[in-house]
Design an enzyme around this catalytic site. Structure first.
Site, PDB file in Angstrom:
ATOM      1  N   PHE A 126      -9.829   7.882  -5.745  1.00  0.00           N
ATOM      2  CA  PHE A 126      -9.389   6.672  -5.055  1.00  0.00           C
ATOM      3  C   PHE A 126     -10.379   6.407  -3.926  1.00  0.00           C
ATOM      4  CE2 PHE A 126      -6.712   4.342  -1.990  1.00  0.00           C
ATOM      5  CZ  PHE A 126      -6.221   3.346  -2.830  1.00  0.00           C
ATOM      6  N   ASP A 195      -5.478  16.216  -3.957  1.00  0.00           N
ATOM      7  CA  ASP A 195      -4.709  15.008  -3.677  1.00  0.00           C
ATOM      8  C   ASP A 195      -3.643  14.889  -4.769  1.00  0.00           C
ATOM      9  OD1 ASP A 195      -3.727  12.376  -3.605  1.00  0.00           O
ATOM     10  OD2 ASP A 195      -5.596  11.584  -2.794  1.00  0.00           O
ATOM     11  N   TYR A 220       5.691   7.722  -1.280  1.00  0.00           N
ATOM     12  CA  TYR A 220       6.290   6.432  -1.648  1.00  0.00           C
ATOM     13  C   TYR A 220       6.153   6.105  -3.132  1.00  0.00           C
ATOM     14  CZ  TYR A 220       1.416   5.200  -0.498  1.00  0.00           C
ATOM     15  OH  TYR A 220       0.042   5.177  -0.404  1.00  0.00           O
ATOM     16  N   LYS A 221       5.571   6.996  -3.913  1.00  0.00           N
ATOM     17  CA  LYS A 221       5.468   6.765  -5.354  1.00  0.00           C
ATOM     18  C   LYS A 221       6.641   7.458  -6.052  1.00  0.00           C
ATOM     19  CE  LYS A 221       0.394   6.592  -5.025  1.00  0.00           C
ATOM     20  NZ  LYS A 221       0.239   5.137  -4.921  1.00  0.00           N
ATOM     21  N   ARG A 369      -1.656  -1.133 -15.761  1.00  0.00           N
ATOM     22  CA  ARG A 369      -1.090   0.193 -15.493  1.00  0.00           C
ATOM     23  C   ARG A 369       0.436   0.128 -15.573  1.00  0.00           C
ATOM     24  NH1 ARG A 369      -2.722   3.293 -10.217  1.00  0.00           N
ATOM     25  NH2 ARG A 369      -1.337   1.679  -9.423  1.00  0.00           N
TER      26      ARG A 369
END
Length: 394
Positions: A126, A195, A220-221, A369
């Site tokens: 990312f 990560d 938050y995922k 996605r």
């Protein structure tokens, strides 16, 4: 009803996690974007109201002690720990993922010591992780070397100080081999930093089992902590007394209320703290974690693989041949909890999907996605999403 719709009904009837869906605030929309923002657990609004009205509104500053605000970062860290395979006392919650990546990577270089002048970073990471790795390299006087995860074993040397890798690729959903890569980093005498943003809450991680040194992740995922909820930092117990944070603060001081001019780091996970915790979002996260009561991460992983298998089966049946290409590995050992499809007009296709009640997301230039959160996504959702996709592309 089609054969696949019947199969979805049968799979849903045997789903041991199906009852968990009722613990979330959901509607008729098929929500397949939990790999960006998890759905709202139903218990959160009431808990946040209590925090605001009673703990803040009535108790005010007394809540730092009486409501447990001061110890929340470690307490909530201990609740996340089983979901990533860590014993208690090694995770602290607070700050953003970006801040924790920086703390972890600079801390890793300092643990590695002098004589190791190179940092390896996942070349497909990312973007922010890459930016931070570059900053950490400049700050510590090291050279940054981007490599593909599969190339890490050959790239390691006695020059390697630290290695920053993603457990699951955010674009493709590829699951990287954390056990073997961590072992290779350790054998080379370097320090591993992982990560976990796209794996925590979706599949077993095994931080302690595999000897990971440091790790960071968002909440938050798949942990459903809410937009911008605080991230977490894991420091392996055996390294905590050597962890030298580049962001020391009064919260991580051995005597935080002593207000001394000299810095003395606290012991344990507290050493990863910096400043005053964001209590509102932190306690919303704590409430969100209640949905994990009675749930094993192994059961979540089993359902995740079944969901993604079924989605790929439905896509193959409903979508005209040649219109999409799966970027997500077919092998379970290499797949996270999302499916990425390459599609030439992906942006417009996702817009139409959302209009028709199927929410995924679009990554430029041509990737659709779809994230599968096993706690609230069912097999009928999967069949409907693929069927609508096929209708749009047909």
């Amino acid at each position: 009803m089609s054969d696949l719709a019947l199969k979805a009904r049968e799979l849903d009837s045997g789903d041991q996690l199906a009852d968990k869906r009722a613990e979330f605030v959901l509607d008729e929309v098929v929500y397949l974007d939990g790999n960006s923002l998890g759905a709202l657990p139903a218990a959160v609004p009431g808990r946040v109201e209590d925090v605001v009205r009673r703990q803040w509104g009535e108790l005010r500053i007394r809540s730092w002690d009486e409501s447990g605000w001061w110890t929340a970062p470690e307490r909530i860290g201990d609740r996340i720990a089983p979901l990533v395979g860590a014993a208690a006392g090694q995770i602290v919650v607070g700050d953003s993922t970006s801040v924790n990546v920086f703390k972890a990577l600079v801390g890793a270089v300092r643990i590695a010591g002098e004589g190791r002048d190179e940092i390896l970073v996942d070349a497909t990471t990312f973007p922010t992780d890459g930016y931070l790795a570059g900053s950490a390299a400049r700050m510590t006087g090291r050279t940054l070397r981007p490599v593909l995860p599969a190339q890490v074993p050959d790239a390691l040397s006695d020059r390697t100080a630290a290695v920053l890798l993603n457990h699951v690729d955010y674009r493709t959903g590829r699951l990287h081999d954390l056990p073997s890569l961590t072992a290779a980093v350790r054998a080379a005498g370097a320090v591993s930093v992982w990560d976990l943003c796209h794996s925590a809450g979706a599949l077993p991680v095994g931080l302690d089992e595999h000897g990971v040194d440091l790790a960071v992740g968002c909440t938050y995922k798949y942990l459903n902590g809410g937009p911008g909820s605080p991230a977490y930092l894991y420091v392996r117990g055996g390294l905590q007394d050597r962890f030298d944070s580049p962001l020391p603060g009064w919260n991580s001081h051995a005597e935080p209320f002593g207000m001394r001019g000299d810095y003395e780091p606290a012991t344990g996970a507290v050493r990863g703290r910096v400043g005053t915790p964001d209590i509102l979002s932190m306690l919303a996260l704590e409430a969100a974690l209640d949905v994990w009561e009675g749930v094993s991460i192994e059961a979540v992983r089993a359902k995740s693989l079944s969901l993604t298998d079924f989605f790929l089966e439905c896509v193959a049946e409903y979508v005209p041949e040649g219109r999409v290409e799966s970027l997500t590995p077919a092998r379970h050992e290499e797949r996270g909890s999302q499916v990425a499809l390459r599609c030439s007009d992906a942006g417009e296709v996702m817009r139409q999907l959302v209009e028709r009640g199927v929410v995924g997301d679009f990554r430029r230039p041509d990737v659709l996605r779809f994230g599968f959160t096993p706690l609230y996504v069912g097999f009928a959702d999967v069949e409907r999403a693929a069927r609508v996709l096929g209708e749009i592309l047909g």
